[in-house]
Design a protein around this motif. Structure first.
Motif, short mmCIF file in Angstrom:
data_model
loop_
_atom_site.label_atom_id
_atom_site.label_comp_id
_atom_site.label_asym_id
_atom_site.label_seq_id
_atom_site.Cartn_x
_atom_site.Cartn_y
_atom_site.Cartn_z
N ALA A 1 0.82 -1.22 0.00
CA ALA A 1 0.00 0.00 0.00
C ALA A 1 0.85 1.26 0.00
O ALA A 1 0.55 2.23 -0.70
CB ALA A 1 -0.94 -0.01 1.21
N ARG A 2 1.93 1.26 0.79
CA ARG A 2 2.77 2.46 0.84
C ARG A 2 3.47 2.67 -0.51
O ARG A 2 3.54 3.80 -1.02
CB ARG A 2 3.78 2.33 1.97
N GLY A 3 3.98 1.61 -1.10
CA GLY A 3 4.62 1.74 -2.40
C GLY A 3 3.67 2.24 -3.47
O GLY A 3 4.02 3.11 -4.28
N TYR A 4 2.45 1.71 -3.48
CA TYR A 4 1.48 2.16 -4.46
C TYR A 4 1.13 3.63 -4.26
O TYR A 4 0.98 4.37 -5.24
CB TYR A 4 0.20 1.32 -4.38
N GLU A 5 1.02 4.06 -3.01
CA GLU A 5 0.68 5.47 -2.77
C GLU A 5 1.78 6.39 -3.27
O GLU A 5 1.50 7.45 -3.84
CB GLU A 5 0.42 5.70 -1.28
N VAL A 6 3.04 6.01 -3.08
CA VAL A 6 4.13 6.82 -3.61
C VAL A 6 4.09 6.86 -5.13
O VAL A 6 4.27 7.92 -5.75
CB VAL A 6 5.49 6.29 -3.09
N PHE A 7 3.84 5.72 -5.73
CA PHE A 7 3.70 5.65 -7.19
C PHE A 7 2.58 6.56 -7.69
O PHE A 7 2.76 7.35 -8.63
CB PHE A 7 3.44 4.19 -7.59
N GLU A 8 1.44 6.48 -7.04
CA GLU A 8 0.27 7.26 -7.48
C GLU A 8 0.47 8.76 -7.23
O GLU A 8 0.14 9.58 -8.07
CB GLU A 8 -0.97 6.74 -6.75
N ARG A 9 1.03 9.09 -6.08
CA ARG A 9 1.32 10.50 -5.79
C ARG A 9 2.34 11.06 -6.79
O ARG A 9 2.22 12.22 -7.22
CB ARG A 9 1.87 10.65 -4.37
N SER A 10 3.34 10.25 -7.12
CA SER A 10 4.35 10.72 -8.06
C SER A 10 3.72 11.10 -9.39
O SER A 10 4.07 12.12 -9.99
CB SER A 10 5.41 9.63 -8.26
N PHE A 11 2.76 10.31 -9.83
CA PHE A 11 2.09 10.62 -11.09
C PHE A 11 1.15 11.82 -10.95
O PHE A 11 1.21 12.76 -11.75
CB PHE A 11 1.31 9.40 -11.58
N ARG A 12 0.31 11.80 -9.94
CA ARG A 12 -0.72 12.84 -9.81
C ARG A 12 -0.12 14.20 -9.43
O ARG A 12 -0.46 15.23 -10.02
CB ARG A 12 -1.73 12.44 -8.73
N ASP A 13 0.75 14.18 -8.43
CA ASP A 13 1.24 15.44 -7.85
C ASP A 13 2.62 15.83 -8.36
O ASP A 13 2.94 17.03 -8.41
CB ASP A 13 1.27 15.34 -6.32
N GLY A 14 3.44 14.84 -8.71
CA GLY A 14 4.80 15.14 -9.11
C GLY A 14 5.07 15.04 -10.59
O GLY A 14 6.18 15.36 -11.04
N GLN A 15 4.06 14.60 -11.36
CA GLN A 15 4.20 14.46 -12.81
C GLN A 15 5.45 13.63 -13.15
O GLN A 15 6.25 13.99 -14.01
CB GLN A 15 4.21 15.82 -13.50
N LEU A 16 5.57 12.51 -12.45
CA LEU A 16 6.70 11.60 -12.61
C LEU A 16 6.18 10.18 -12.69
O LEU A 16 5.36 9.77 -11.86
CB LEU A 16 7.66 11.73 -11.41
N LEU A 17 6.65 9.42 -13.66
CA LEU A 17 6.30 8.01 -13.79
C LEU A 17 7.41 7.17 -13.20
O LEU A 17 8.57 7.25 -13.62
CB LEU A 17 6.09 7.63 -15.26
N VAL A 18 7.06 6.36 -12.19
CA VAL A 18 7.97 5.37 -11.63
C VAL A 18 7.26 4.02 -11.67
O VAL A 18 6.10 3.93 -12.03
CB VAL A 18 8.38 5.74 -10.18
N ARG A 19 7.97 2.97 -11.28
CA ARG A 19 7.36 1.65 -11.16
C ARG A 19 7.25 1.32 -9.68
O ARG A 19 8.14 1.65 -8.89
CB ARG A 19 8.23 0.59 -11.83
N CYS A 20 6.18 0.66 -9.30
CA CYS A 20 6.14 0.10 -7.95
C CYS A 20 5.91 -1.40 -8.05
O CYS A 20 5.09 -1.87 -8.84
CB CYS A 20 5.07 0.77 -7.08
N THR A 21 6.69 -2.13 -7.32
CA THR A 21 6.52 -3.57 -7.20
C THR A 21 6.46 -3.88 -5.72
O THR A 21 7.50 -3.84 -5.03
CB THR A 21 7.63 -4.34 -7.94
N GLY A 22 5.27 -4.08 -5.21
CA GLY A 22 5.09 -4.14 -3.77
C GLY A 22 5.44 -2.80 -3.17
O GLY A 22 4.94 -1.75 -3.60
N ASP A 23 6.33 -2.82 -2.19
CA ASP A 23 6.75 -1.57 -1.54
C ASP A 23 8.12 -1.11 -2.04
O ASP A 23 8.81 -0.35 -1.35
CB ASP A 23 6.76 -1.76 -0.02
#
Length: 450
Positions: A398-420
């Protein structure tokens, strides 16, 4: 079926009216469709989303767009080939480009890997390599070698062969017993001894001795091949200790076992050479590749095979089919055109060297995130990296996904999350300013995530 009233370019640039029909891969479909993240175009280091926001690509798409996006040479090659020869049957027929591309790849590959079998993906490349290994031993009178050795936390695609030697539980548990006879080395991730190691970890070379233990258990005469990723990407960037891959090579040689490197992620400049095999100084018997082969522009995979393996098949009557295997789209003309243009782009822009040129700065900036809340490890090599986060209690991932989603929505950055684990593999065309942006945004999003 009624034709859509809108043009293709219009449809490709706006949010679809309906989302339900498309069953998305490796995606929480209901969660995604409640708040879609839609990309509509890309160029260079950036995607643009459906709201035309620029999104910095910190993941090379899905580990594959090593030269960035919409590169003119690749685009033009695909367009020209589609208008010239859109398809050619690969069984008992041919077209020029697969032969040209195979020669180019053999010239790039480690010495002796001079033969290329084309597939359409990394998954197909792994299953093809497994079949080559089995057939090779049978041709040599050792058909009793049918066992494969994989590794915990490994990802070798989603075919039944690749799943059978892969070590990710979620990819395996739903699909029954898979192929019989596989066994597994331990993975090399050791946070207790190696957390926050810059570059390769110091500890873990001794884990290669697991192979001797499995040989003692099963007997070498039953083992066809050992499959490893030089760097395990999909499990969260798991690195080998110095000497680990060399020791696997030695043990395989001692017991007549084939060594197969899965370089679907590490191939085409990700670690500072054409292939990780060259960076680590270890030549496998078979090498699987995909992703960066066409810069992600057209699906394609391949298996590089040694002279010895290929030669074992080229025996008997010349009119006999040597290997009863292949795909309708093996060596597809559009894929070959894209791959040749991608190789030209890599060479002209010296992109295979970028991971060596920028590796120290990438490492320095990535490890600056140490000490942020919940960060338990940072791993890097070449232009690949990972930030591992402490899982939330009773909510792994959950924490990893939230960082991934925040990065896209708020930071305009695409990263990968695999678990945490937040995994990073930016296009090789990046500059130091892009590295700064990736690290700064990721750090901000980690701080904002509870």
């Amino acid at each position: 079926m009624p034709r859509p009233e809108l043009s293709l370019s219009t449809l490709a640039g706006q949010a679809p009216a309906e989302l339900d029909a498309y069953w998305m891969p490796f995606t929480a479909n209901r969660q995604f469709k409640a708040a879609p993240r839609l990309l509509v175009r890309a160029e260079g280091m950036y995607y643009h989303d459906v709201d035309d926001r620029p999104i910095l690509d910190g993941a090379a798409g899905l580990w594959c767009c090593n030269a960035g996006h919409a590169r003119p040479r690749i685009v033009q090659a695909i367009q020209q080939q589609a208008a010239t020869l859109d398809f050619a049957p690969p069984f008992q027929m041919g077209s020029p480009l697969p032969f040209v591309l195979a020669q180019r790849l053999a010239a790039l590959a480690p010495a002796s890997l001079n033969h290329v079998f084309f597939t359409n993906s990394g998954s197909e490349a792994v299953d093809t390599a497994m079949k080559i290994a089995l057939a090779y031993h049978r041709l040599r009178g050792e058909g009793h070698r049918t066992r494969f050795i994989g590794r915990e936390k490994a990802y070798h695609g989603v075919g039944f062969g690749g799943m059978s030697i892969g070590g990710l539980p979620n990819n395996r548990k739903t699909f029954g017993p898979l192929l019989p006879g596989s066994d597994f080395l331990r993975h090399t991730l050791d946070l207790e001894r190696n957390a926050f190691s810059p570059g390769l970890p110091r500890h873990g070379a001794e884990l290669a001795e697991d192979l001797e233990r499995l040989i003692a258990l099963h007997d070498a005469s039953t083992i066809a091949a050992v499959f490893v990723e030089p760097i395990a990407g999909s499990a969260g960037v798991i690195l080998p200790a110095p000497g680990y891959l060399q020791r696997l090579r030695e043990i395989c040689d001692q017991h007549g076992i084939l060594l197969v490197f899965d370089e679907v992620i590490t191939g085409f400049g990700r670690v500072g050479h054409a292939f990780a095999a060259q960076r680590f100084g270890v030549t496998p018997d078979l090498l699987t590749l995909a992703k960066g082969l066409t810069n992600g522009a057209v699906p394609m995979g391949a298996v590089l095979a040694s002279d010895a393996i290929h030669g074992a098949f080229m025996q008997g009557p010349t009119a006999a089919i040597e290997f009863f295997h292949g795909y309708t789209y093996s060596g597809h003309p559009l894929a070959c055109a894209a791959a040749l243009a991608a190789l030209d782009t890599y060479a002209e822009e010296h992109l295979f060297e970028r991971a060596l040129e920028l590796g120290d700065y990438w490492q320095e900036r990535l490890h600056s995130l140490r000490g942020l809340p919940h960060v338990v490890d940072i791993r890097n090599f070449g232009l690949i990296g990972a930030v591992e986060l402490m899982p939330r209690k009773d909510a792994p991932g959950a924490r990893g996904y939230e960082v991934f989603e925040r990065s896209f929505r708020d930071g305009q950055l695409l990263v990968r999350c695999t678990g945490d684990v937040i995994a990073l593999s930016p296009p090789l065309i990046l500059e130091r300013s892009h590295i700064d942006r990736i690290v700064d945004v990721l750090g901000e999003m980690i701080r904002a995530t509870g």
